[in-house]
Design a protein around this motif. Sequence first.
Motif, PDB file in Angstrom:
ATOM      1  N   GLY A 269     -53.596 -98.074 -45.780  1.00 29.61           N
ATOM      2  CA  GLY A 269     -53.509 -96.827 -45.025  1.00 29.61           C
ATOM      3  C   GLY A 269     -53.689 -95.609 -45.917  1.00 29.61           C
ATOM      4  O   GLY A 269     -54.452 -94.698 -45.597  1.00 29.61           O
ATOM      5  N   LEU A 270     -52.995 -95.607 -47.048  1.00 28.42           N
ATOM      6  CA  LEU A 270     -53.071 -94.446 -47.942  1.00 28.42           C
ATOM      7  C   LEU A 270     -54.459 -94.338 -48.574  1.00 28.42           C
ATOM      8  O   LEU A 270     -54.995 -93.245 -48.740  1.00 28.42           O
ATOM      9  N   LEU A 271     -55.027 -95.495 -48.877  1.00 25.93           N
ATOM     10  CA  LEU A 271     -56.374 -95.516 -49.450  1.00 25.93           C
ATOM     11  C   LEU A 271     -57.382 -94.974 -48.444  1.00 25.93           C
ATOM     12  O   LEU A 271     -58.209 -94.113 -48.765  1.00 25.93           O
ATOM     13  N   ALA A 272     -57.286 -95.484 -47.206  1.00 27.25           N
ATOM     14  CA  ALA A 272     -58.212 -95.035 -46.157  1.00 27.25           C
ATOM     15  C   ALA A 272     -58.041 -93.538 -45.907  1.00 27.25           C
ATOM     16  O   ALA A 272     -59.022 -92.818 -45.742  1.00 27.25           O
ATOM     17  N   LEU A 273     -56.786 -93.069 -45.919  1.00 27.51           N
ATOM     18  CA  LEU A 273     -56.521 -91.645 -45.701  1.00 27.51           C
ATOM     19  C   LEU A 273     -57.178 -90.802 -46.801  1.00 27.51           C
ATOM     20  O   LEU A 273     -57.846 -89.803 -46.522  1.00 27.51           O
ATOM     21  N   GLY A 274     -56.998 -91.238 -48.035  1.00 32.76           N
ATOM     22  CA  GLY A 274     -57.610 -90.531 -49.161  1.00 32.76           C
ATOM     23  C   GLY A 274     -59.126 -90.491 -49.016  1.00 32.76           C
ATOM     24  O   GLY A 274     -59.759 -89.452 -49.231  1.00 32.76           O
ATOM     25  N   ASN A 275     -59.707 -91.611 -48.616  1.00 30.91           N
ATOM     26  CA  ASN A 275     -61.162 -91.665 -48.441  1.00 30.91           C
ATOM     27  C   ASN A 275     -61.620 -90.738 -47.325  1.00 30.91           C
ATOM     28  O   ASN A 275     -62.594 -89.999 -47.494  1.00 30.91           O
ATOM     29  N   VAL A 276     -60.910 -90.768 -46.202  1.00 29.18           N
ATOM     30  CA  VAL A 276     -61.303 -89.934 -45.060  1.00 29.18           C
ATOM     31  C   VAL A 276     -61.246 -88.454 -45.438  1.00 29.18           C
ATOM     32  O   VAL A 276     -62.187 -87.703 -45.208  1.00 29.18           O
ATOM     33  N   ILE A 277     -60.142 -88.051 -46.059  1.00 32.79           N
ATOM     34  CA  ILE A 277     -59.994 -86.634 -46.405  1.00 32.79           C
ATOM     35  C   ILE A 277     -61.075 -86.219 -47.389  1.00 32.79           C
ATOM     36  O   ILE A 277     -61.670 -85.154 -47.268  1.00 32.79           O
ATOM     37  N   SER A 278     -61.368 -87.097 -48.330  1.00 38.03           N
ATOM     38  CA  SER A 278     -62.393 -86.722 -49.298  1.00 38.03           C
ATOM     39  C   SER A 278     -63.790 -86.722 -48.654  1.00 38.03           C
ATOM     40  O   SER A 278     -64.608 -85.853 -48.943  1.00 38.03           O
ATOM     41  N   GLN A 279     -64.055 -87.655 -47.728  1.00 35.49           N
ATOM     42  CA  GLN A 279     -65.348 -87.641 -47.023  1.00 35.49           C
ATOM     43  C   GLN A 279     -65.495 -86.381 -46.176  1.00 35.49           C
ATOM     44  O   GLN A 279     -66.562 -85.770 -46.133  1.00 35.49           O
ATOM     45  N   LEU A 280     -64.397 -85.978 -45.527  1.00 33.13           N
ATOM     46  CA  LEU A 280     -64.443 -84.746 -44.727  1.00 33.13           C
ATOM     47  C   LEU A 280     -64.738 -83.543 -45.609  1.00 33.13           C
ATOM     48  O   LEU A 280     -65.470 -82.638 -45.222  1.00 33.13           O
ATOM     49  N   GLY A 281     -64.155 -83.576 -46.809  1.00 24.42           N
ATOM     50  CA  GLY A 281     -64.312 -82.457 -47.732  1.00 24.42           C
ATOM     51  C   GLY A 281     -65.735 -82.287 -48.219  1.00 24.42           C
ATOM     52  O   GLY A 281     -66.112 -81.215 -48.678  1.00 24.42           O
ATOM     53  N   GLU A 282     -66.512 -83.345 -48.130  1.00 22.85           N
ATOM     54  CA  GLU A 282     -67.904 -83.227 -48.566  1.00 22.85           C
ATOM     55  C   GLU A 282     -68.714 -82.369 -47.608  1.00 22.85           C
ATOM     56  O   GLU A 282     -69.818 -81.935 -47.939  1.00 22.85           O
ATOM     57  N   GLY A 283     -68.121 -82.136 -46.412  1.00 24.70           N
ATOM     58  CA  GLY A 283     -68.685 -81.118 -45.522  1.00 24.70           C
ATOM     59  C   GLY A 283     -70.017 -81.491 -44.879  1.00 24.70           C
ATOM     60  O   GLY A 283     -70.690 -80.633 -44.330  1.00 24.70           O
TER      61      GLY A 283
END
Length: 346
Positions: A269-283
Amino acid sequence: MLMSEDSVKVAVRIRPLVRTEIERGCQTCLDVIPGESQIVICNTTKSFTFNYVFSPDVSQEEFYNTAVKNMVKNIFQGKLCLVITSYNVTILAYGQTGSGKTHSMGTNYVEAENMGVIPRAVNDIFDMILSKEDWNFKVTVSFMELYQEQLYDLLTDKQRNQSIVDIRDDGKNIKIAGLVEKEVKNATETLDCLTQGSIGRATGATAMNAQSSRSHAIFTLCIYQHKKDDLNTATTAKFHLVDLAGSERSKKTQATGERFKEGVNINKGLLALGNVISQLGEGDPTAYVGYRDSKLTRLLQDSLGGNSITLMIACVSPAVFNTNVLDYNLDETLSTLRYADRACKI
Ligand code: ADP
Ligand code: MG
């Protein structure tokens, strides 16, 4: 649409040394550069910059007023709802067990000046509702626990093993089938739900011979509002307040068997969350975002990115036995700062 640089913010909060650490002679390994939102690891050249950095002496009130209050106000000011009919606010507390997540969020409700984010936000929400006399409101509360990729309803009267609920995803909105969504009229009723759910969480964990630090606690308010006599102004805001599972890695606890499984699922869960937030940040709005990689990210799918604003509170402990040696605690603190840094790279 919100600009991506506004959509995710990261606040690092350093807790003070607790009494047992002071008694054992622990020292502090973190420094804050005043006015620069920068955190420095003592005796190194390592530093990180975030949207906010809070030193150990910052009170609950100052923390809330600086990092959270405006997000809560946005729910009402209609800043986001000129072109859309729903928008969501998500606040997540991340960090190793004992770093201050529950204290900061106020998941275990305490009164007066030690109140955390949840009760302060709830009080502000109902104050604003009272002040907007020409609007109609309906507020509902739900409270869930996510443990080993299983979702439990913390507000149901059912037994723990009967309280499992599941995510339904119609492609746009996330719905939880069978979840109690309790309508509340004021802050007291809302905070009663928080207390009731927190007790249920602790009891459930004990019954399963587990620790609540290994589960995510998700407290959610849905706020429906429209101007009196004008349903065209109707909006829905989902406000998630999430006390995440401890981020410590399973190798430290020498986990085996059931515990190991716990570790793996939590990391998922934490890994997926980190990935999602970072993917979103790529804009890049067309880029793949791995929401489906865990229940945590599926659950938050309509509340991360898009028309949402997110605050990640990265909680860290400053305690080390010796500032010259890379000890276990500093290792976890660095891991939290790196996770937060990745979320902040926007
Ligand atoms: P977590 O939920 O991350 O496991 P807790 O919130 O339970 O951690 O905090 C661990 C201990 O540190 C608790 O005794 C808590 O009261 C204390 N603590 C955490 N943050 C602060 C703070 N900012 N100020 C004072 N005490 C704190
Ligand atoms: Mg906790």
